[in-house]
Design a protein around this motif. Sequence first.
Motif, PDB file in Angstrom:
ATOM      1  N   LYS A 148      24.784  44.967  75.163  1.00  0.00           N
ATOM      2  CA  LYS A 148      25.120  43.719  76.114  1.00  0.00           C
ATOM      3  C   LYS A 148      25.542  42.501  75.128  1.00  0.00           C
ATOM      4  O   LYS A 148      25.026  42.109  73.979  1.00  0.00           O
ATOM      5  N   LYS A 149      26.877  41.932  75.635  1.00  0.00           N
ATOM      6  CA  LYS A 149      27.395  40.762  74.946  1.00  0.00           C
ATOM      7  C   LYS A 149      27.847  41.125  73.292  1.00  0.00           C
ATOM      8  O   LYS A 149      28.317  40.267  72.795  1.00  0.00           O
ATOM      9  N   LYS A 150      27.796  42.483  73.129  1.00  0.00           N
ATOM     10  CA  LYS A 150      28.383  42.989  71.828  1.00  0.00           C
ATOM     11  C   LYS A 150      29.789  43.240  71.989  1.00  0.00           C
ATOM     12  O   LYS A 150      30.235  43.705  73.115  1.00  0.00           O
ATOM     13  N   ASP A 151      30.740  43.085  70.811  1.00  0.00           N
ATOM     14  CA  ASP A 151      32.243  43.429  71.030  1.00  0.00           C
ATOM     15  C   ASP A 151      32.275  44.992  70.538  1.00  0.00           C
ATOM     16  O   ASP A 151      32.152  45.155  69.622  1.00  0.00           O
ATOM     17  N   VAL A 152      33.293  45.304  71.478  1.00  0.00           N
ATOM     18  CA  VAL A 152      33.488  46.712  71.388  1.00  0.00           C
ATOM     19  C   VAL A 152      34.943  46.994  71.290  1.00  0.00           C
ATOM     20  O   VAL A 152      35.601  46.578  72.157  1.00  0.00           O
ATOM     21  N   LEU A 153      35.446  47.735  70.176  1.00  0.00           N
ATOM     22  CA  LEU A 153      36.947  48.049  70.251  1.00  0.00           C
ATOM     23  C   LEU A 153      37.145  49.498  70.813  1.00  0.00           C
ATOM     24  O   LEU A 153      36.489  50.468  70.160  1.00  0.00           O
ATOM     25  N   LEU A 154      37.695  49.669  71.998  1.00  0.00           N
ATOM     26  CA  LEU A 154      37.789  50.831  72.657  1.00  0.00           C
ATOM     27  C   LEU A 154      39.273  51.463  72.200  1.00  0.00           C
ATOM     28  O   LEU A 154      40.235  50.861  72.529  1.00  0.00           O
ATOM     29  N   ILE A 155      39.306  52.588  71.598  1.00  0.00           N
ATOM     30  CA  ILE A 155      40.686  52.971  71.264  1.00  0.00           C
ATOM     31  C   ILE A 155      41.104  54.348  72.045  1.00  0.00           C
ATOM     32  O   ILE A 155      40.301  55.093  72.287  1.00  0.00           O
ATOM     33  N   GLY A 156      42.152  54.080  73.017  1.00  0.00           N
ATOM     34  CA  GLY A 156      42.698  55.166  73.873  1.00  0.00           C
ATOM     35  C   GLY A 156      42.100  54.928  75.135  1.00  0.00           C
ATOM     36  O   GLY A 156      41.069  54.803  75.537  1.00  0.00           O
ATOM     37  N   ALA A 157      43.331  54.707  76.080  1.00  0.00           N
ATOM     38  CA  ALA A 157      43.005  54.405  77.587  1.00  0.00           C
ATOM     39  C   ALA A 157      43.361  55.680  78.356  1.00  0.00           C
ATOM     40  O   ALA A 157      44.076  55.428  79.433  1.00  0.00           O
ATOM     41  N   GLY A 158      43.103  56.777  78.098  1.00  0.00           N
ATOM     42  CA  GLY A 158      43.397  58.156  79.017  1.00  0.00           C
ATOM     43  C   GLY A 158      42.075  58.137  79.645  1.00  0.00           C
ATOM     44  O   GLY A 158      41.311  57.093  80.111  1.00  0.00           O
ATOM     45  N   ARG A 159      41.870  59.384  80.046  1.00  0.00           N
ATOM     46  CA  ARG A 159      40.707  59.695  81.225  1.00  0.00           C
ATOM     47  C   ARG A 159      39.459  59.111  80.656  1.00  0.00           C
ATOM     48  O   ARG A 159      38.671  58.423  81.235  1.00  0.00           O
ATOM     49  N   VAL A 160      39.246  59.626  79.278  1.00  0.00           N
ATOM     50  CA  VAL A 160      37.740  59.321  78.873  1.00  0.00           C
ATOM     51  C   VAL A 160      37.702  57.965  78.317  1.00  0.00           C
ATOM     52  O   VAL A 160      36.625  57.329  78.864  1.00  0.00           O
ATOM     53  N   GLY A 161      38.844  57.286  77.733  1.00  0.00           N
ATOM     54  CA  GLY A 161      38.887  55.796  77.591  1.00  0.00           C
ATOM     55  C   GLY A 161      38.684  55.085  79.033  1.00  0.00           C
ATOM     56  O   GLY A 161      37.870  53.923  78.749  1.00  0.00           O
ATOM     57  N   ILE A 162      39.224  55.116  80.026  1.00  0.00           N
ATOM     58  CA  ILE A 162      39.243  54.328  80.926  1.00  0.00           C
ATOM     59  C   ILE A 162      37.642  54.474  81.602  1.00  0.00           C
ATOM     60  O   ILE A 162      36.868  53.300  81.792  1.00  0.00           O
ATOM     61  N   CYS A 163      37.059  55.635  81.871  1.00  0.00           N
ATOM     62  CA  CYS A 163      35.698  55.750  82.095  1.00  0.00           C
ATOM     63  C   CYS A 163      34.789  55.011  81.182  1.00  0.00           C
ATOM     64  O   CYS A 163      33.877  54.240  81.540  1.00  0.00           O
ATOM     65  N   ALA A 164      35.021  55.092  80.021  1.00  0.00           N
ATOM     66  CA  ALA A 164      34.317  54.399  78.963  1.00  0.00           C
ATOM     67  C   ALA A 164      34.251  53.002  78.808  1.00  0.00           C
ATOM     68  O   ALA A 164      33.243  52.168  78.921  1.00  0.00           O
TER      69      ALA A 164
END
Length: 278
Positions: A148-164
């Motif tokens: 909660k309220k933490k900054d997360v860098l998400l790499i990859g916006a494929g099927r796993v990335g979108i759901c993540a």
Amino acid sequence: MTRLSSKDIYNISATLNDYNNELMRKTGCTLSQIASYASEFDNREKCYKFHSFKVGVIPITSGKGVIEGFSKTIADIISFLGFKTFITQNLDVSGLAEAFAKDANIVMLADDNRFVAINLYSRKVVDNAYATAKGYVAALNLMVGGLKKKDVLLIGAGRVGICAAHTLAKLGANVSVYDVNYNTSTKLVTNLKVKYTNTIKLIDDLDDSLTRYRIIFDASPGQGFIKEKHITNETFIAAPGVPLCLSPEVIPAISERLLHDPLQIGVATMIYDAVSSR
Ligand code: 2YJ
């Protein structure tokens, strides 16, 4: 999507206990607890479902064919969680018929594009990409003491990335998205901004961002792009992607704050989600 090889999975069955201990050390929870938490499984359902549910794993030859050890590894993970399981002797359509005839409650099967668990009674279909994302976000949430309220860098916006991304945002994290394809990351960021009030950012300079973010979710197929200069003592990484995003020399320094496996968390979450009546 990366196709797994026998080399990626050959050691999983023999090391399930060790992996369970590793997860407990890093997250405070077992594989089973992470998966049930990720799938919002109601533990009151557990007793009778665990004793009665039978999972049939069906080897599939289509596309590039059967991966040696794949079905056995899936069955071993499920059995480790406490379910009855069997691998069909027949392949493909005959295997599916065999699983029905042997009263499987759930079947699991994978080709080169999809890996699914299907609950034959509730008709629920759980995709591995979805379950992997949910399982890894749950484990990351536990490992960092809440997102909660933490900054997360998400790499990859494929099927796993979108759901993540959606799962991270639902837990209250501020999500910054990078994908090698700018249009793909833009689309995900636009969708997230419509749905959530958290801070959502589009990242175009990955190298710079890797040095700034302390919580990283890698859902990309990229290999070895996270280097020593990107890592601090406070960096936490969830990396369901195969191959691993880290260059080999940084693994020892980050290993106690790294979540990475080729199948275990995803498969465990698939089965809990397939069993769950939610
Ligand atoms: O039955 C078999 O042995 C084969 N048809 C298995 C194929 C496995 N499929 C893959 O490796 C896909 N890329 C999906 C795997 C998702 C794991 N995260």
